[in-house]
Enzyme design. Structure first.
Site, PDB file in Angstrom:
ATOM      1  N   ASP A  45     -47.875  75.595 -29.221  1.00  0.00           N
ATOM      2  CA  ASP A  45     -48.458  76.941 -29.342  1.00  0.00           C
ATOM      3  C   ASP A  45     -48.690  77.218 -30.825  1.00  0.00           C
ATOM      4  O   ASP A  45     -48.182  76.495 -31.683  1.00  0.00           O
ATOM      5  CB  ASP A  45     -47.521  78.021 -28.742  1.00  0.00           C
ATOM      6  CG  ASP A  45     -48.295  79.246 -28.241  1.00  0.00           C
ATOM      7  OD1 ASP A  45     -49.029  79.839 -29.054  1.00  0.00           O
ATOM      8  OD2 ASP A  45     -48.169  79.610 -27.076  1.00  0.00           O
TER       9      ASP A  45
ATOM     10  N   GLU B 156     -59.118  85.931 -11.234  1.00  0.00           N
ATOM     11  CA  GLU B 156     -60.382  86.570 -11.573  1.00  0.00           C
ATOM     12  C   GLU B 156     -61.581  85.693 -11.233  1.00  0.00           C
ATOM     13  O   GLU B 156     -62.719  86.187 -11.186  1.00  0.00           O
ATOM     14  CB  GLU B 156     -60.382  86.949 -13.055  1.00  0.00           C
ATOM     15  CG  GLU B 156     -61.129  88.233 -13.245  1.00  0.00           C
ATOM     16  CD  GLU B 156     -60.906  88.857 -14.594  1.00  0.00           C
ATOM     17  OE1 GLU B 156     -59.747  89.174 -14.910  1.00  0.00           O
ATOM     18  OE2 GLU B 156     -61.902  89.027 -15.315  1.00  0.00           O
TER      19      GLU B 156
ATOM     20  N   TYR C  42     -64.874  85.470 -19.139  1.00  0.00           N
ATOM     21  CA  TYR C  42     -63.573  84.811 -18.906  1.00  0.00           C
ATOM     22  C   TYR C  42     -63.567  84.110 -17.544  1.00  0.00           C
ATOM     23  O   TYR C  42     -63.269  82.920 -17.433  1.00  0.00           O
ATOM     24  CB  TYR C  42     -62.494  85.889 -18.989  1.00  0.00           C
ATOM     25  CG  TYR C  42     -61.104  85.542 -18.508  1.00  0.00           C
ATOM     26  CD1 TYR C  42     -60.260  84.718 -19.250  1.00  0.00           C
ATOM     27  CD2 TYR C  42     -60.598  86.096 -17.320  1.00  0.00           C
ATOM     28  CE1 TYR C  42     -58.955  84.456 -18.828  1.00  0.00           C
ATOM     29  CE2 TYR C  42     -59.305  85.846 -16.895  1.00  0.00           C
ATOM     30  CZ  TYR C  42     -58.486  85.027 -17.647  1.00  0.00           C
ATOM     31  OH  TYR C  42     -57.192  84.782 -17.224  1.00  0.00           O
TER      32      TYR C  42
ATOM     33  N   LYS D   9     -63.350  80.115 -16.842  1.00  0.00           N
ATOM     34  CA  LYS D   9     -62.239  79.567 -16.036  1.00  0.00           C
ATOM     35  C   LYS D   9     -62.801  78.830 -14.821  1.00  0.00           C
ATOM     36  O   LYS D   9     -62.297  77.795 -14.418  1.00  0.00           O
ATOM     37  CB  LYS D   9     -61.318  80.698 -15.557  1.00  0.00           C
ATOM     38  CG  LYS D   9     -60.415  81.302 -16.635  1.00  0.00           C
ATOM     39  CD  LYS D   9     -59.219  80.418 -16.949  1.00  0.00           C
ATOM     40  CE  LYS D   9     -58.081  81.217 -17.569  1.00  0.00           C
ATOM     41  NZ  LYS D   9     -57.099  80.358 -18.252  1.00  0.00           N
TER      42      LYS D   9
ATOM     43  N   TYR E 133     -68.288  96.054 -19.843  1.00  0.00           N
ATOM     44  CA  TYR E 133     -67.105  95.943 -18.989  1.00  0.00           C
ATOM     45  C   TYR E 133     -67.536  96.071 -17.539  1.00  0.00           C
ATOM     46  O   TYR E 133     -68.514  96.734 -17.204  1.00  0.00           O
ATOM     47  CB  TYR E 133     -66.073  97.033 -19.342  1.00  0.00           C
ATOM     48  CG  TYR E 133     -64.813  96.951 -18.495  1.00  0.00           C
ATOM     49  CD1 TYR E 133     -63.843  95.984 -18.760  1.00  0.00           C
ATOM     50  CD2 TYR E 133     -64.591  97.826 -17.421  1.00  0.00           C
ATOM     51  CE1 TYR E 133     -62.696  95.884 -17.982  1.00  0.00           C
ATOM     52  CE2 TYR E 133     -63.449  97.739 -16.643  1.00  0.00           C
ATOM     53  CZ  TYR E 133     -62.503  96.770 -16.930  1.00  0.00           C
ATOM     54  OH  TYR E 133     -61.372  96.680 -16.156  1.00  0.00           O
TER      55      TYR E 133
HETATM   56  P1  NAD Z   1     -50.379  84.723 -23.108  1.00  0.00           P
HETATM   57  O1  NAD Z   1     -51.491  85.214 -23.944  1.00  0.00           O
HETATM   58  O2  NAD Z   1     -49.075  85.448 -23.169  1.00  0.00           O
HETATM   59  O3  NAD Z   1     -50.097  83.189 -23.420  1.00  0.00           O
HETATM   60  C1  NAD Z   1     -51.083  82.277 -23.843  1.00  0.00           C
HETATM   61  C2  NAD Z   1     -50.512  81.478 -24.990  1.00  0.00           C
HETATM   62  O4  NAD Z   1     -51.475  80.486 -25.375  1.00  0.00           O
HETATM   63  C3  NAD Z   1     -50.231  82.333 -26.246  1.00  0.00           C
HETATM   64  O5  NAD Z   1     -48.908  82.170 -26.676  1.00  0.00           O
HETATM   65  C4  NAD Z   1     -51.226  81.800 -27.269  1.00  0.00           C
HETATM   66  O6  NAD Z   1     -50.720  81.820 -28.596  1.00  0.00           O
HETATM   67  C5  NAD Z   1     -51.452  80.375 -26.778  1.00  0.00           C
HETATM   68  N1  NAD Z   1     -52.736  79.846 -27.251  1.00  0.00           N
HETATM   69  C6  NAD Z   1     -53.965  80.421 -27.090  1.00  0.00           C
HETATM   70  N2  NAD Z   1     -54.888  79.678 -27.701  1.00  0.00           N
HETATM   71  C7  NAD Z   1     -54.253  78.610 -28.256  1.00  0.00           C
HETATM   72  C8  NAD Z   1     -54.676  77.507 -29.027  1.00  0.00           C
HETATM   73  N3  NAD Z   1     -55.960  77.341 -29.379  1.00  0.00           N
HETATM   74  N4  NAD Z   1     -53.754  76.596 -29.426  1.00  0.00           N
HETATM   75  C9  NAD Z   1     -52.448  76.767 -29.090  1.00  0.00           C
HETATM   76  N5  NAD Z   1     -51.980  77.798 -28.379  1.00  0.00           N
HETATM   77  C10 NAD Z   1     -52.876  78.711 -27.964  1.00  0.00           C
HETATM   78  O7  NAD Z   1     -50.910  84.690 -21.595  1.00  0.00           O
HETATM   79  P2  NAD Z   1     -50.106  84.493 -20.224  1.00  0.00           P
HETATM   80  O8  NAD Z   1     -50.091  85.774 -19.489  1.00  0.00           O
HETATM   81  O9  NAD Z   1     -48.841  83.761 -20.479  1.00  0.00           O
HETATM   82  O10 NAD Z   1     -51.134  83.567 -19.430  1.00  0.00           O
HETATM   83  C11 NAD Z   1     -51.043  82.148 -19.417  1.00  0.00           C
HETATM   84  C12 NAD Z   1     -52.187  81.573 -18.596  1.00  0.00           C
HETATM   85  O11 NAD Z   1     -52.190  82.140 -17.280  1.00  0.00           O
HETATM   86  C13 NAD Z   1     -53.580  81.830 -19.178  1.00  0.00           C
HETATM   87  O12 NAD Z   1     -54.363  80.676 -19.008  1.00  0.00           O
HETATM   88  C14 NAD Z   1     -54.138  82.966 -18.345  1.00  0.00           C
HETATM   89  O13 NAD Z   1     -55.526  82.919 -18.274  1.00  0.00           O
HETATM   90  C15 NAD Z   1     -53.473  82.695 -16.997  1.00  0.00           C
HETATM   91  N6  NAD Z   1     -53.335  83.952 -16.224  1.00  0.00           N
HETATM   92  C16 NAD Z   1     -52.279  84.788 -16.375  1.00  0.00           C
HETATM   93  C17 NAD Z   1     -52.183  85.928 -15.586  1.00  0.00           C
HETATM   94  C18 NAD Z   1     -51.000  86.850 -15.639  1.00  0.00           C
HETATM   95  O14 NAD Z   1     -50.819  87.598 -14.669  1.00  0.00           O
HETATM   96  N7  NAD Z   1     -50.190  86.844 -16.675  1.00  0.00           N
HETATM   97  C19 NAD Z   1     -53.193  86.260 -14.688  1.00  0.00           C
HETATM   98  C20 NAD Z   1     -54.278  85.400 -14.572  1.00  0.00           C
HETATM   99  C21 NAD Z   1     -54.333  84.239 -15.335  1.00  0.00           C
HETATM  100  N1  UDP Z   2     -56.614  99.885 -16.722  1.00  0.00           N
HETATM  101  C1  UDP Z   2     -56.483 101.290 -16.800  1.00  0.00           C
HETATM  102  N2  UDP Z   2     -55.878 101.821 -17.902  1.00  0.00           N
HETATM  103  C2  UDP Z   2     -55.396 101.075 -18.928  1.00  0.00           C
HETATM  104  C3  UDP Z   2     -55.526  99.649 -18.839  1.00  0.00           C
HETATM  105  C4  UDP Z   2     -56.154  99.096 -17.721  1.00  0.00           C
HETATM  106  O1  UDP Z   2     -56.902 102.024 -15.897  1.00  0.00           O
HETATM  107  O2  UDP Z   2     -54.839 101.642 -19.878  1.00  0.00           O
HETATM  108  C5  UDP Z   2     -57.211  99.271 -15.499  1.00  0.00           C
HETATM  109  C6  UDP Z   2     -58.331  98.256 -15.698  1.00  0.00           C
HETATM  110  O3  UDP Z   2     -59.591  98.887 -15.818  1.00  0.00           O
HETATM  111  C7  UDP Z   2     -58.205  97.429 -14.430  1.00  0.00           C
HETATM  112  C8  UDP Z   2     -56.712  97.434 -14.126  1.00  0.00           C
HETATM  113  O4  UDP Z   2     -56.179  98.545 -14.850  1.00  0.00           O
HETATM  114  O5  UDP Z   2     -58.885  98.079 -13.372  1.00  0.00           O
HETATM  115  C9  UDP Z   2     -55.943  96.188 -14.497  1.00  0.00           C
HETATM  116  O6  UDP Z   2     -56.208  95.855 -15.818  1.00  0.00           O
HETATM  117  P1  UDP Z   2     -55.502  94.652 -16.599  1.00  0.00           P
HETATM  118  O7  UDP Z   2     -55.823  94.814 -18.040  1.00  0.00           O
HETATM  119  O8  UDP Z   2     -54.073  94.556 -16.277  1.00  0.00           O
HETATM  120  O9  UDP Z   2     -56.230  93.310 -16.124  1.00  0.00           O
HETATM  121  P2  UDP Z   2     -56.949  92.784 -14.812  1.00  0.00           P
HETATM  122  O10 UDP Z   2     -56.038  92.985 -13.643  1.00  0.00           O
HETATM  123  O11 UDP Z   2     -58.229  93.561 -14.677  1.00  0.00           O
HETATM  124  O12 UDP Z   2     -57.187  91.363 -15.116  1.00  0.00           O
END
Ligand code: NAD
Ligand code: UDP
EC number: 4.1.1.35
Length: 386
Positions: free
Chosen positions: A46, A138, A182, A186, A332
């Site tokens: 990271d 998504e 995004y 993906k 958006y």
């Molecule tokens: P996060 O942002 O907390 O973690 C991502 C990490 O990747 C960060 O620590 C960042 O520094 C690192 N990173 C980004 N670009 C980099 C690079 N070029 N080199 C090295 N490190 C790099 O996000 P998260 O919530 O932990 O999500 C992790 C994954 O899960 C992502 O791919 C995200 O798209 C996917 N995801 C998460 C959720 C969720 O509910 N949290 C939902 C949908 C998808």
């Molecule tokens: N949202 C909101 N108020 C905020 C932040 C987000 O109403 O202060 C809404 C956003 O428009 C979306 C939902 O909450 O409909 C979830 O947003 P999030 O950023 O968690 O990510 P998403 O689920 O869309 O990936």
């Protein structure tokens, strides 16, 4: 640690795992899980390590020699291939994944989620290494039902909204709706990984998280992140509550989400890691279909819980409506509803001892003092929906 077995009763081989994005929200929980409950070794990659400092700093911990941190930006670092070669399995979590960035920094978003992931896929494929890639719910975009009139009865039919890995289409808005940069990036990396599997035999698993939540998620603007930054909704609402300001409901907060607690979701990832024969070649939804709220309901629940925990009286006007244009800027757009179909993951990885119908939880920051002292490791308060 006694010898552990997989879901088919075979003993589990100790793995070296190259975890890219290990310093983020999900990565930090996955590192904890693997260090505490397994003997696997982690090559943690990271650009930041604040969220895993507690795992790296204490050399007296039992696991001290099982985690190594490599400060590498995967955009441009020749060490990446060497680390993937050293590992049995690569898990790629690295991404720009906060919606506020998708329409305001679309190029960075597309590069991060597609271009930067390309070498990871290529090195895994060329070196015959297994890959678990984190995608997103998504990729489904909008539901079919969202195109029906508001009061159309078919909107209530699960066929029109439940999201299934094998049958649901991916429905995005027009190109000028840059929110979908995004999801589209993906989706394309998923297609590339799938094609590497089909044409070159890459062993892969793709994970589609459905709104995983918990401690160390994102940042609080101006405290452990940029003051102008907009994190995901849990952190946005927590920030509003801690500052005593109304929670902002984008376009009225009518969108619906299903939330799952991070530690439950990590159980599913753990099963994928240790059951390659069952997980390879699959795309898995990971979420809780029974835990749905509108964003407005989420705001009300968080306000109520916060008032209880902090002892502060709730604001007279607890929420305000803002337009998405005002909140996120031009371009958006939103996913209307996200209910995961859990059939495939339950078929492949569910057992009686591992039911993948996750516990129903929502997390809130415990109180302002704890949080301000230690923004990314604060205690959490867990409230059951039912
Ligand atoms: P996060 O942002 O907390 O973690 C991502 C990490 O990747 C960060 O620590 C960042 O520094 C690192 N990173 C980004 N670009 C980099 C690079 N070029 N080199 C090295 N490190 C790099 O996000 P998260 O919530 O932990 O999500 C992790 C994954 O899960 C992502 O791919 C995200 O798209 C996917 N995801 C998460 C959720 C969720 O509910 N949290 C939902 C949908 C998808
Ligand atoms: N949202 C909101 N108020 C905020 C932040 C987000 O109403 O202060 C809404 C956003 O428009 C979306 C939902 O909450 O409909 C979830 O947003 P999030 O950023 O968690 O990510 P998403 O689920 O869309 O990936």
């Amino acid at each position: 640690m006694a010898s552990r077995v997989d879901l088919d009763g075979n003993s589990i081989k100790t793995l070296t795992i190259c975890m890219i994005g290990a310093g983020g929200f999900i990565g930090s929980h996955l590192c904890e899980k693997l260090l505490e409950e397994t003997l696997h070794k982690i090559l943690a990659v990271d650009v930041y390590n604040d969220k895993i400092k507690h795992l790296l700093e204490n050399s007296n911990q039992l696991w001290a020699d099982r985690i190594q941190f490599h400060r590498i930006n995967i955009k441009h670092d020749s060490r990446l291939e060497g680390l993937i070669k050293m590992a049995d399995l690569t898990i790629n979590l690295a991404a720009i994944c906060t919606p506020a960035d998708y329409n305001t920094r679309p190029l960075d978003t597309i590069y991060s989620n597609f271009i930067d992931a390309l070498p990871v896929v290529k090195y895994c494929s060329e070196n015959n290494k297994r890959l678990i890639h984190f995608s997103t719910c998504e990729v489904y975009g909008k539901t079919i039902g969202s195109f029906l009139p508001k009061d159309h009865p078919l909107r209530q039919d699960p066929e029109f909204y439940v999201l299934n890995e094998e049958t649901s289409p991916c429905i995005f808005g027009s190109i000028e709706k840059q929110r979908w940069s995004y999801a589209c990036a993906k989706q394309l990396i998923e297609r590339l990984i799938y094609a590497e599997g089909a044409e070159n035999g890459l062993e892969f698993t793709i994970v589609r998280p459905f709104n995983w939540i918990g401690p160390r998620m994102d940042f609080i603007p101006g405290v452990d992140g940029p003051s102008e930054g907009v994190p995901r909704v849990l952190a946005c609402f927590s920030n509003n509550l801690l500052r005593g300001e109304p929670l902002k409901l984008v376009d009225g907060g009518q969108s619906q989400r299903t939330f799952v607690y991070i530690k439950d979701a990590i159980e599913a990832v753990h099963l994928m890691i240790e059951n390659p024969a069952r997980a390879n070649g699959h795309i898995f939804n990971v979420g809780n279909p029974n835990n749905e709220v509108t964003v407005k309901q989420l705001a009300e629940m968080m306000s109520e819980v916060y008032a209880k925990v902090s002892g502060e009286t709730a604001l007279e006007v607890p929420t305000v409506d803002v337009s998405s244009k005002e909140f996120y800027g031009e371009g958006y757009d939103d996913s209307d509803k996200r209910i995961p179909d859990m059939t495939i993951i339950n078929r492949q990885l569910g057992t009686c001892s591992h039911p993948l119908t996750f516990a129903i939880c929502i997390v809130l920051f415990q109180n302002i003092e704890t949080w301000l002292l230690c923004p990314s490791t604060f205690a959490i308060f867990i409230v059951l929906f039912q």
